[in-house]
Design a protein around this motif. Structure first.
Motif, PDB file in Angstrom:
ATOM      1  N   ALA A   1      -4.663   3.237  12.875  1.00 18.60           N
ATOM      2  CA  ALA A   1      -6.491   3.104  12.848  1.00 18.60           C
ATOM      3  C   ALA A   1      -6.821   3.005  13.797  1.00 18.60           C
ATOM      4  O   ALA A   1      -7.820   3.479  14.425  1.00 18.60           O
ATOM      5  CB  ALA A   1      -7.830   3.147  11.472  1.00 18.60           C
ATOM      6  N   GLU A   2      -6.553   2.254  14.175  1.00 20.11           N
ATOM      7  CA  GLU A   2      -6.289   0.711  15.461  1.00 20.11           C
ATOM      8  C   GLU A   2      -5.373   0.516  16.387  1.00 20.11           C
ATOM      9  O   GLU A   2      -4.354   0.115  15.373  1.00 20.11           O
ATOM     10  CB  GLU A   2      -7.646   0.461  14.983  1.00 20.11           C
ATOM     11  CG  GLU A   2      -8.406  -0.589  15.709  1.00 20.11           C
ATOM     12  CD  GLU A   2      -8.831  -1.778  15.674  1.00 20.11           C
ATOM     13  OE1 GLU A   2      -9.320  -2.942  15.597  1.00 20.11           O
ATOM     14  OE2 GLU A   2      -9.548  -1.383  14.054  1.00 20.11           O
ATOM     15  N   ARG A   3      -5.150   0.406  17.321  1.00 23.79           N
ATOM     16  CA  ARG A   3      -3.896  -0.282  18.088  1.00 23.79           C
ATOM     17  C   ARG A   3      -4.382  -1.537  18.404  1.00 23.79           C
ATOM     18  O   ARG A   3      -5.492  -1.568  19.729  1.00 23.79           O
ATOM     19  CB  ARG A   3      -2.949   0.109  18.779  1.00 23.79           C
ATOM     20  CG  ARG A   3      -2.841   1.930  18.299  1.00 23.79           C
ATOM     21  CD  ARG A   3      -2.550   2.839  19.714  1.00 23.79           C
ATOM     22  NE  ARG A   3      -1.040   2.135  19.708  1.00 23.79           N
ATOM     23  CZ  ARG A   3      -0.075   3.215  19.966  1.00 23.79           C
ATOM     24  NH1 ARG A   3      -0.419   4.326  19.800  1.00 23.79           N
ATOM     25  NH2 ARG A   3       1.247   3.034  20.560  1.00 23.79           N
ATOM     26  N   LYS A   4      -3.945  -2.347  18.562  1.00 25.47           N
ATOM     27  CA  LYS A   4      -4.068  -3.660  19.218  1.00 25.47           C
ATOM     28  C   LYS A   4      -3.422  -4.085  20.305  1.00 25.47           C
ATOM     29  O   LYS A   4      -2.160  -4.581  20.048  1.00 25.47           O
ATOM     30  CB  LYS A   4      -4.674  -4.975  18.408  1.00 25.47           C
ATOM     31  CG  LYS A   4      -5.388  -4.986  17.591  1.00 25.47           C
ATOM     32  CD  LYS A   4      -5.893  -6.492  16.430  1.00 25.47           C
ATOM     33  CE  LYS A   4      -7.213  -6.322  15.352  1.00 25.47           C
ATOM     34  NZ  LYS A   4      -7.564  -6.775  14.315  1.00 25.47           N
TER      35      LYS A   4
ATOM     36  N   VAL B   1      -1.146   6.199   4.670  1.00 24.32           N
ATOM     37  CA  VAL B   1      -2.150   5.360   4.668  1.00 24.32           C
ATOM     38  C   VAL B   1      -2.778   4.647   6.010  1.00 24.32           C
ATOM     39  O   VAL B   1      -1.442   4.201   6.591  1.00 24.32           O
ATOM     40  CB  VAL B   1      -1.088   4.353   3.657  1.00 24.32           C
ATOM     41  CG1 VAL B   1      -1.653   2.589   3.902  1.00 24.32           C
ATOM     42  CG2 VAL B   1      -0.916   4.779   2.653  1.00 24.32           C
ATOM     43  N   ASN B   2      -3.777   4.724   5.920  1.00 25.41           N
ATOM     44  CA  ASN B   2      -4.332   4.154   7.100  1.00 25.41           C
ATOM     45  C   ASN B   2      -3.299   1.939   7.055  1.00 25.41           C
ATOM     46  O   ASN B   2      -4.027   1.787   6.653  1.00 25.41           O
ATOM     47  CB  ASN B   2      -6.100   3.905   7.152  1.00 25.41           C
ATOM     48  CG  ASN B   2      -6.420   5.602   7.983  1.00 25.41           C
ATOM     49  OD1 ASN B   2      -5.904   5.940   8.044  1.00 25.41           O
ATOM     50  ND2 ASN B   2      -7.364   5.485   7.403  1.00 25.41           N
ATOM     51  N   TYR B   3      -3.441   1.978   8.808  1.00 22.47           N
ATOM     52  CA  TYR B   3      -3.340   0.101   8.992  1.00 22.47           C
ATOM     53  C   TYR B   3      -3.837  -0.397  10.117  1.00 22.47           C
ATOM     54  O   TYR B   3      -3.764   1.238  10.921  1.00 22.47           O
ATOM     55  CB  TYR B   3      -2.194  -0.121   8.367  1.00 22.47           C
ATOM     56  CG  TYR B   3      -1.276   0.343  10.546  1.00 22.47           C
ATOM     57  CD1 TYR B   3      -0.966   1.680  10.242  1.00 22.47           C
ATOM     58  CD2 TYR B   3      -0.505  -0.528  10.849  1.00 22.47           C
ATOM     59  CE1 TYR B   3      -0.146   2.335  10.808  1.00 22.47           C
ATOM     60  CE2 TYR B   3       0.724  -0.379  11.502  1.00 22.47           C
ATOM     61  CZ  TYR B   3       0.896   1.217  11.569  1.00 22.47           C
ATOM     62  OH  TYR B   3       1.627   1.183  12.812  1.00 22.47           O
ATOM     63  N   VAL B   4      -3.533  -1.304  10.755  1.00 20.56           N
ATOM     64  CA  VAL B   4      -4.215  -1.706  12.000  1.00 20.56           C
ATOM     65  C   VAL B   4      -2.850  -2.308  13.090  1.00 20.56           C
ATOM     66  O   VAL B   4      -2.121  -2.770  12.054  1.00 20.56           O
ATOM     67  CB  VAL B   4      -5.143  -2.745  12.088  1.00 20.56           C
ATOM     68  CG1 VAL B   4      -5.473  -2.904  13.783  1.00 20.56           C
ATOM     69  CG2 VAL B   4      -6.742  -2.316  11.376  1.00 20.56           C
ATOM     70  N   ARG B   5      -2.488  -0.893  13.687  1.00 25.88           N
ATOM     71  CA  ARG B   5      -1.220  -1.799  14.379  1.00 25.88           C
ATOM     72  C   ARG B   5      -1.582  -3.378  15.243  1.00 25.88           C
ATOM     73  O   ARG B   5      -2.525  -2.885  15.996  1.00 25.88           O
ATOM     74  CB  ARG B   5      -0.781  -0.457  15.420  1.00 25.88           C
ATOM     75  CG  ARG B   5       0.365  -0.931  15.814  1.00 25.88           C
ATOM     76  CD  ARG B   5       1.265  -0.083  16.423  1.00 25.88           C
ATOM     77  NE  ARG B   5       2.196   0.330  17.043  1.00 25.88           N
ATOM     78  CZ  ARG B   5       3.737   0.009  16.773  1.00 25.88           C
ATOM     79  NH1 ARG B   5       3.902   0.563  15.625  1.00 25.88           N
ATOM     80  NH2 ARG B   5       4.696   0.054  17.740  1.00 25.88           N
ATOM     81  N   ALA B   6      -0.643  -3.844  15.078  1.00 25.78           N
ATOM     82  CA  ALA B   6      -1.507  -5.506  15.855  1.00 25.78           C
ATOM     83  C   ALA B   6       0.073  -5.488  17.198  1.00 25.78           C
ATOM     84  O   ALA B   6       0.226  -4.223  17.449  1.00 25.78           O
ATOM     85  CB  ALA B   6      -0.572  -6.200  13.919  1.00 25.78           C
ATOM     86  N   GLU B   7      -0.429  -6.776  17.553  1.00 19.07           N
ATOM     87  CA  GLU B   7       0.120  -6.747  18.557  1.00 19.07           C
ATOM     88  C   GLU B   7       0.876  -7.353  18.455  1.00 19.07           C
ATOM     89  O   GLU B   7       1.590  -7.570  17.263  1.00 19.07           O
ATOM     90  CB  GLU B   7      -0.463  -7.804  19.620  1.00 19.07           C
ATOM     91  CG  GLU B   7      -1.815  -7.607  20.771  1.00 19.07           C
ATOM     92  CD  GLU B   7      -2.551  -8.544  21.353  1.00 19.07           C
ATOM     93  OE1 GLU B   7      -2.128  -9.606  21.827  1.00 19.07           O
ATOM     94  OE2 GLU B   7      -3.885  -9.156  20.461  1.00 19.07           O
TER      95      GLU B   7
ATOM     96  N   ASP C   1       0.609  -1.144   0.118  1.00 19.25           N
ATOM     97  CA  ASP C   1      -0.303   0.066   0.193  1.00 19.25           C
ATOM     98  C   ASP C   1       1.075   1.023  -0.016  1.00 19.25           C
ATOM     99  O   ASP C   1       0.847   2.423  -0.568  1.00 19.25           O
ATOM    100  CB  ASP C   1      -0.823  -0.161   1.529  1.00 19.25           C
ATOM    101  CG  ASP C   1      -1.671  -1.349   1.450  1.00 19.25           C
ATOM    102  OD1 ASP C   1      -1.606  -1.274   0.034  1.00 19.25           O
ATOM    103  OD2 ASP C   1      -2.578  -1.218   2.229  1.00 19.25           O
ATOM    104  N   LEU C   2       1.931   1.408   0.866  1.00 16.10           N
ATOM    105  CA  LEU C   2       2.698   2.823   1.121  1.00 16.10           C
ATOM    106  C   LEU C   2       3.500   1.915  -0.481  1.00 16.10           C
ATOM    107  O   LEU C   2       3.063   4.161  -0.785  1.00 16.10           O
ATOM    108  CB  LEU C   2       3.820   2.002   1.707  1.00 16.10           C
ATOM    109  CG  LEU C   2       3.918   2.289   3.652  1.00 16.10           C
ATOM    110  CD1 LEU C   2       5.046   1.126   4.076  1.00 16.10           C
ATOM    111  CD2 LEU C   2       2.787   3.053   4.094  1.00 16.10           C
TER     112      LEU C   2
END
Ligand code: UDP
Ligand code: MG
Length: 310
Positions: free
Chosen positions: A121-124, A191-197, A104-105
């Motif tokens: 966008a979200e942090r897990k 670019v949005n992404y969900v930050r994983a654990e 995506d980048l």
């Protein structure tokens, strides 16, 4: 074109192999030549051996080993110094920044952007404390600095060769890379992404390091704390003027309100505190100026694998 990927590694023995597996899978899928630069930031565990093994199996993986721990931001800098790519991606080795976002980048880079940052966008799996303090910090720094550091971005980003060359010329010691990469300008997008654990292991950013990092960010881009000292000074001086007038009037009118030592003690302690705070603020800047003046190199390399020594 060559794509470089830079990842700092500090005591990540539980992660290195999985990181290589996932990152190389994604990079092979892109279909362009690539190199992966692992920066060993003075790890004390088995991660250096694991990196050596990976390099032995795959020449595209290169390793820079520091002589000791120099910190995350310096490790990123070293990786960018050694990277040869036309575009350079920086991401954490703990798989919190999923390598799957790299295409995506790259797509945005191909569309003409020179800095493509990844926005959480979200942090897990982040503690409540870390999430809240991070949120507050990014909101605060956006308010008090002159540059627009996008909120909720870390160091996960793609940079064009031009941007990397510009950053290579900036050798300041207390580095806040996510700020510097905005400061240089160029065409930027997110670019949005969900930050994983975190894949395994513990965070390498204890509270003390986090605080130092936050202070580096603020002092690198803002004089507000210094100006705060001025404001505090004016406020304290104004307050004492009122106090003096009140004390004189009360004394002349024969009141006994200011007999005794309590009032003296209170005001001495108050102004002593204000002065120490202001001195401390100046000290934060002064210490950083001293570090710059010493002119020491940013890092000392102990060993490299697959890279020309420069
Ligand atoms: N790291 C490093 N040097 C340090 C601390 C961390 O190279 O002194 C690396 C670490 O191995 C990881 C990345 O920087 O790849 C981010 O660190 P971490 O995941 O511990 O930070 P968090 O995600 O908890 O903020
Ligand atoms: Mg992490």
């Amino acid at each position: 074109m060559l794509l470089s990927v830079v990842a700092p590694v500090f005591n990540e023995e539980a992660i290195v192999q999985e990181f290589y597996r996932r990152a190389s899978g994604v990079l092979n899928g892109i279909g362009e030549p690539w190199e992966l630069i692992l920066v060993n930031d003075g790890s004390q565990d088995r991660s250096p051996e694991l990196m050596r093994e990976i390099h032995a199996c795959d020449e595209r993986v290169k390793v820079v080993s520091f002589a000791r721990n120099f910190g995350h931001q310096v490790a990123i800098t070293a990786g960018m110094d050694y990277a040869r790519g036309d575009a350079v991606v920086v991401l954490d080795a703990d798989l919190q920044d999923p390598p799957e976002v790299i295409p995506d980048l790259l797509a945005q880079w191909r569309a003409g952007y020179q800095v493509v940052y990844a926005v959480r966008a979200e942090r897990k799996g982040e503690t409540w404390f870390k999430e809240t303090t991070a949120k507050l910090f990014y909101r605060a720094i956006a308010k008090i600095t002159d540059i627009d550091i996008p909120t909720d971005t870390g160091d996960f980003r793609l940079m064009d060769r031009k941007v990397v060359n510009a950053l290579k010329g900036m050798r300041e010691k207390h580095r806040f890379m996510r700020g510097l990469s905005v400061w240089v300008g160029f065409r930027q997008t997110g670019v949005n992404y969900v930050r994983a654990e975190r894949f395994a292991g513990e965070t390498k950013y204890p509270l003390k390091k986090m605080l130092k990092f936050a202070l580096d960010g603020i002092t690198s881009f803002s004089y507000l704390p210094l100006q705060l000292a001025t404001y505090l000074g004016f406020a304290a001086a104004g307050l004492s003027l009122v106090g003096i007038i009140v004390a004189v009037i009360l004394r002349l009118s024969g009141s006994e309100a200011f007999y005794g030592q309590a009032s003296t003690l209170v005001s001495v302690l108050f102004f002593g505190g204000v002065q120490l705070i202001c001195l401390g603020i100046i000290g934060e800047y002064l210490g950083r100026i001293y570090d710059e003046v010493k002119g020491r190199p940013l890092y000392i390399v102990g060993e490299t694998l697959g890279l020309d020594e420069e």
